[in-house]
Write a protein that holds these residues in place. Structure first.
Motif, mmCIF file in Angstrom:
data_model
loop_
_atom_site.group_PDB
_atom_site.id
_atom_site.type_symbol
_atom_site.label_atom_id
_atom_site.label_comp_id
_atom_site.label_asym_id
_atom_site.label_seq_id
_atom_site.Cartn_x
_atom_site.Cartn_y
_atom_site.Cartn_z
ATOM 1 N N ALA A 101 3.932 -7.530 -14.200
ATOM 2 C CA ALA A 101 2.522 -8.290 -14.019
ATOM 3 C C ALA A 101 1.536 -7.614 -14.291
ATOM 4 C CB ALA A 101 2.745 -8.843 -12.520
ATOM 5 N N SER A 102 0.233 -8.198 -14.571
ATOM 6 C CA SER A 102 -0.907 -7.786 -15.173
ATOM 7 C C SER A 102 -2.089 -8.878 -14.883
ATOM 8 C CB SER A 102 -0.840 -7.661 -16.675
ATOM 9 O OG SER A 102 -2.107 -6.895 -16.907
ATOM 10 N N LYS A 103 -3.196 -8.301 -14.454
ATOM 11 C CA LYS A 103 -4.310 -8.970 -13.961
ATOM 12 C C LYS A 103 -5.079 -9.675 -14.998
ATOM 13 C CE LYS A 103 -7.671 -5.256 -14.390
ATOM 14 N NZ LYS A 103 -8.625 -4.423 -13.816
ATOM 15 N N LEU A 104 -5.567 -11.102 -15.059
ATOM 16 C CA LEU A 104 -6.192 -11.855 -15.904
ATOM 17 C C LEU A 104 -7.814 -11.419 -15.720
ATOM 18 C CD1 LEU A 104 -4.510 -15.199 -15.199
ATOM 19 C CD2 LEU A 104 -4.218 -13.907 -17.141
ATOM 20 N N THR A 105 -8.116 -11.097 -17.068
ATOM 21 C CA THR A 105 -9.528 -11.373 -17.194
ATOM 22 C C THR A 105 -10.170 -12.530 -17.963
ATOM 23 O OG1 THR A 105 -9.507 -8.865 -17.641
ATOM 24 C CG2 THR A 105 -11.729 -10.079 -18.462
ATOM 25 N N SER B 31 5.230 -11.430 -7.878
ATOM 26 C CA SER B 31 3.794 -10.759 -7.838
ATOM 27 C C SER B 31 2.607 -11.869 -7.449
ATOM 28 C CB SER B 31 3.739 -10.629 -9.531
ATOM 29 O OG SER B 31 4.479 -9.869 -10.029
ATOM 30 N N LEU B 32 1.887 -11.325 -6.634
ATOM 31 C CA LEU B 32 0.857 -12.070 -6.149
ATOM 32 C C LEU B 32 -0.509 -11.388 -6.301
ATOM 33 C CD1 LEU B 32 1.131 -13.462 -2.454
ATOM 34 C CD2 LEU B 32 -1.047 -12.246 -3.097
ATOM 35 N N TYR B 33 -1.633 -12.347 -6.523
ATOM 36 C CA TYR B 33 -2.904 -11.780 -6.968
ATOM 37 C C TYR B 33 -3.944 -12.435 -6.147
ATOM 38 C CZ TYR B 33 0.053 -11.388 -11.430
ATOM 39 O OH TYR B 33 1.111 -11.187 -12.373
ATOM 40 N N TRP B 34 -5.073 -11.804 -6.068
ATOM 41 C CA TRP B 34 -6.087 -12.326 -5.420
ATOM 42 C C TRP B 34 -7.376 -12.324 -6.365
ATOM 43 C CZ3 TRP B 34 -6.654 -15.037 -0.861
ATOM 44 C CH2 TRP B 34 -5.507 -14.880 0.019
ATOM 45 N N TYR B 35 -8.035 -13.479 -6.648
ATOM 46 C CA TYR B 35 -9.194 -13.319 -7.319
ATOM 47 C C TYR B 35 -10.423 -13.759 -6.413
ATOM 48 C CZ TYR B 35 -6.099 -12.801 -11.458
ATOM 49 O OH TYR B 35 -5.331 -12.432 -12.060
ATOM 50 N N ARG B 36 -11.667 -13.670 -7.079
ATOM 51 C CA ARG B 36 -12.828 -14.247 -6.087
ATOM 52 C C ARG B 36 -13.587 -15.161 -7.363
ATOM 53 N NH1 ARG B 36 -17.256 -10.783 -3.047
ATOM 54 N NH2 ARG B 36 -17.358 -9.677 -5.058
ATOM 55 N N GLN B 37 -14.060 -16.171 -7.107
ATOM 56 C CA GLN B 37 -14.751 -16.875 -8.138
ATOM 57 C C GLN B 37 -16.185 -17.464 -7.393
ATOM 58 O OE1 GLN B 37 -12.756 -20.494 -9.424
ATOM 59 N NE2 GLN B 37 -14.090 -20.786 -11.207
ATOM 60 N N ALA B 38 -17.279 -16.772 -8.057
ATOM 61 C CA ALA B 38 -18.522 -17.275 -7.649
ATOM 62 C C ALA B 38 -18.719 -18.623 -8.398
ATOM 63 C CB ALA B 38 -19.428 -16.180 -8.244
ATOM 64 N N PHE B 49 -0.150 -7.471 -5.903
ATOM 65 C CA PHE B 49 0.969 -7.123 -5.212
ATOM 66 C C PHE B 49 2.455 -7.343 -6.187
ATOM 67 C CE2 PHE B 49 -0.440 -5.693 -1.086
ATOM 68 C CZ PHE B 49 -1.676 -6.501 -1.094
ATOM 69 N N ASN B 50 3.110 -6.100 -6.322
ATOM 70 C CA ASN B 50 4.395 -6.587 -6.727
ATOM 71 C C ASN B 50 5.531 -6.372 -5.451
ATOM 72 O OD1 ASN B 50 4.526 -7.425 -9.085
ATOM 73 N ND2 ASN B 50 5.012 -5.476 -10.151
ATOM 74 N N GLU B 52 5.822 -5.940 -1.908
ATOM 75 C CA GLU B 52 5.008 -5.754 -0.862
ATOM 76 C C GLU B 52 4.047 -4.521 -1.063
ATOM 77 O OE1 GLU B 52 8.264 -5.156 -0.692
ATOM 78 O OE2 GLU B 52 8.503 -2.971 -0.461
ATOM 79 N N ALA B 53 4.476 -3.907 -2.373
ATOM 80 C CA ALA B 53 3.454 -2.801 -3.000
ATOM 81 C C ALA B 53 2.310 -3.270 -3.438
ATOM 82 C CB ALA B 53 4.429 -1.994 -4.129
ATOM 83 N N GLN B 54 1.096 -2.748 -3.114
ATOM 84 C CA GLN B 54 -0.105 -3.164 -3.660
ATOM 85 C C GLN B 54 -0.191 -2.278 -4.857
ATOM 86 O OE1 GLN B 54 -3.495 -2.402 -1.250
ATOM 87 N NE2 GLN B 54 -4.742 -4.171 -2.344
ATOM 88 N N GLN B 55 -0.288 -2.939 -6.126
ATOM 89 C CA GLN B 55 -0.069 -1.933 -7.418
ATOM 90 C C GLN B 55 -1.583 -1.818 -7.806
ATOM 91 O OE1 GLN B 55 2.468 -0.936 -8.604
ATOM 92 N NE2 GLN B 55 4.135 -2.126 -7.758
ATOM 93 N N ASP B 56 -2.427 -2.572 -7.298
ATOM 94 C CA ASP B 56 -3.838 -2.464 -8.173
ATOM 95 C C ASP B 56 -4.920 -2.986 -7.266
ATOM 96 O OD1 ASP B 56 -6.124 -2.173 -9.737
ATOM 97 O OD2 ASP B 56 -5.198 -3.126 -11.467
ATOM 98 N N LYS B 57 -5.726 -2.211 -6.780
ATOM 99 C CA LYS B 57 -6.980 -2.722 -5.907
ATOM 100 C C LYS B 57 -8.244 -2.315 -6.450
ATOM 101 C CE LYS B 57 -6.406 1.037 -2.548
ATOM 102 N NZ LYS B 57 -6.311 1.392 -1.317
ATOM 103 N N SER B 58 -8.211 -2.133 -7.767
ATOM 104 C CA SER B 58 -9.331 -1.772 -8.468
ATOM 105 C C SER B 58 -10.614 -2.756 -8.365
ATOM 106 C CB SER B 58 -9.214 -1.349 -9.813
ATOM 107 O OG SER B 58 -8.822 -2.500 -10.634
ATOM 108 N N GLY B 59 -10.299 -4.016 -8.122
ATOM 109 C CA GLY B 59 -11.202 -5.142 -8.330
ATOM 110 C C GLY B 59 -11.695 -5.463 -6.697
ATOM 111 N N LEU B 60 -11.378 -4.770 -5.640
ATOM 112 C CA LEU B 60 -11.900 -4.846 -4.471
ATOM 113 C C LEU B 60 -13.384 -4.377 -4.517
ATOM 114 C CD1 LEU B 60 -9.018 -4.063 -2.162
ATOM 115 C CD2 LEU B 60 -9.725 -6.223 -2.530
ATOM 116 N N PRO B 61 -14.437 -4.914 -3.959
ATOM 117 C CA PRO B 61 -15.747 -4.715 -4.258
ATOM 118 C C PRO B 61 -16.083 -3.401 -3.391
ATOM 119 C CG PRO B 61 -15.595 -6.914 -3.091
ATOM 120 C CD PRO B 61 -14.234 -6.309 -3.656
ATOM 121 N N ASN B 62 -15.612 -3.314 -2.306
ATOM 122 C CA ASN B 62 -16.029 -2.009 -1.339
ATOM 123 C C ASN B 62 -14.925 -2.081 -0.007
ATOM 124 O OD1 ASN B 62 -16.725 -4.164 0.997
ATOM 125 N ND2 ASN B 62 -18.406 -4.505 -0.845
ATOM 126 N N ASP B 63 -15.026 -1.032 0.835
ATOM 127 C CA ASP B 63 -13.846 -1.082 1.744
ATOM 128 C C ASP B 63 -14.126 -1.799 2.932
ATOM 129 O OD1 ASP B 63 -15.535 2.038 3.301
ATOM 130 O OD2 ASP B 63 -16.190 -0.123 3.215
#
Lengths: 116, 114
Positions: A101-105, B31-38, B49-50, B52-63
Motif C-alpha cells: 500500500a502507498s499514499k496518494l499525492t 490498509s487504512l489511510y488518513w488524509y486532510r482536505q482543506a 496503517f497496514n 495494526e502497524a503504523q507504516q508511515d506517519k510522515s504527513g502528521l503536521p505536529n505532535d
C-alpha cells in the motif's frame, strides 16, 4: 518528491459538449500508479480509474476516456457529451509502486460545471 | 457491501479541546489511510496503517496529531489541544494490501475549531 498539477481551476461547459481535464505529474520513480477521483457536490470522493505506468494504452469507459502519455507526464481525462450530473470537482492523484500500500499525492482539483 | 464509515460526520469544538475521529474501513481491507482536505484543495496524506502497524506517519503536521489502529480494523485519529488551523475535512480511506491498491474513501469528518 511527487507532485501533481491540475492547472485548470474551473471549467464551465454547456451540456453535450466534450471537455478534457488536464493532469501533469512529476515523479522520479520508474513505476507508479495514476488515479482520477470525482468529488460531487455531496462531498464524497469517488474512485474513477487507476492506471499503471507500464500501461500506456488509452482507456474508455462509457462517456469517460483517459489519455496517458508518459513522454509528457500527463494523464488527461475526457468526458464526451457532458451531462449536468458530471458537475463535480475532479482530482488526479499519483502513488508509488512499492509492492504494498502507498499514499496518494493529489492535485488541487478541477471544478467542472455543466449547465443546460 | 458496506463502504468506509466515519464518525462523527461533523464536529465543532473549541480551541484547546481534544477530538477523536473514528474510521471503520471496508471489511477485509487491511490498509487504512488518513488524509486532510482543506477547502478548495486536494486531500493531503497524514498517515497509514497496514493491519495494526503504523507504516508511515510522515504527513502528521505536529505532535498534537496521533493515530492508532490497535486491532487492525477501526482506527482513531486524535488531535490534542485543537487550534483553528486544524479546521478541515478529515478523510479516511482503505484498500487491500495486494494490487491494484485502489483506495476507497469514507464520507469524511468536517472539523470546525472555534
Amino acid at each position: 518528491a511527487q507532485k501533481v498539477t491540475q492547472a485548470q481551476t474551473e471549467i464551465s461547459v454547456v451540456e453535450k459538449e466534450d471537455v478534457t481535464l488536464d493532469c501533469v505529474y512529476e515523479t522520479r520513480d520508474t513505476t507508479y500508479y495514476l488515479f482520477w477521483y470525482k468529488q460531487p457536490p455531496s462531498g464524497e470522493l469517488v474512485f474513477l480509474i487507476r492506471r499503471n505506468s507500464f500501461d500506456e494504452q488509452n482507456e474508455i469507459s462509457g462517456r469517460y476516456s483517459w489519455n496517458f502519455q508518459k513522454s509528457t507526464s500527463s494523464f488527461n481525462f475526457t468526458i464526451t457529451a457532458s451531462q449536468v450530473v458530471d458537475s463535480a470537482v475532479y482530482f488526479c492523484a499519483l502513488s508509488r509502486e512499492t509492492g504494498t500500500a502507498s499514499k496518494l499525492t493529489f492535485g488541487t482539483g478541477t471544478r467542472l460545471q455543466v449547465t443546460l | 457491501g458496506a463502504g468506509v464509515s466515519q464518525s462523527p460526520r461533523y464536529k465543532v469544538t473549541k480551541r484547546g479541546q481534544d477530538v477523536a475521529l473514528r474510521c471503520d474501513p471496508i471489511s477485509g481491507h487491511v490498509s487504512l489511510y488518513w488524509y486532510r482536505q482543506a477547502l478548495g484543495q486536494g486531500p493531503e496524506f497524514l498517515t497509514y496503517f497496514n493491519y495494526e502497524a503504523q507504516q508511515d506517519k510522515s504527513g502528521l503536521p505536529n505532535d498534537r496529531f496521533s493515530a492508532e489502529r490497535p486491532e487492525g480494523s477501526i482506527s482513531t485519529l486524535t488531535i490534542q489541544r485543537t487550534e483553528q488551523r486544524d479546521s478541515a475535512m478529515y478523510r479516511c480511506a482503505s484498500s487491500t494490501d495486494r494490487g491494484p491498491y485502489e483506495q476507497y474513501f469514507g464520507p469524511g469528518t468536517r472539523l470546525t475549531v472555534t
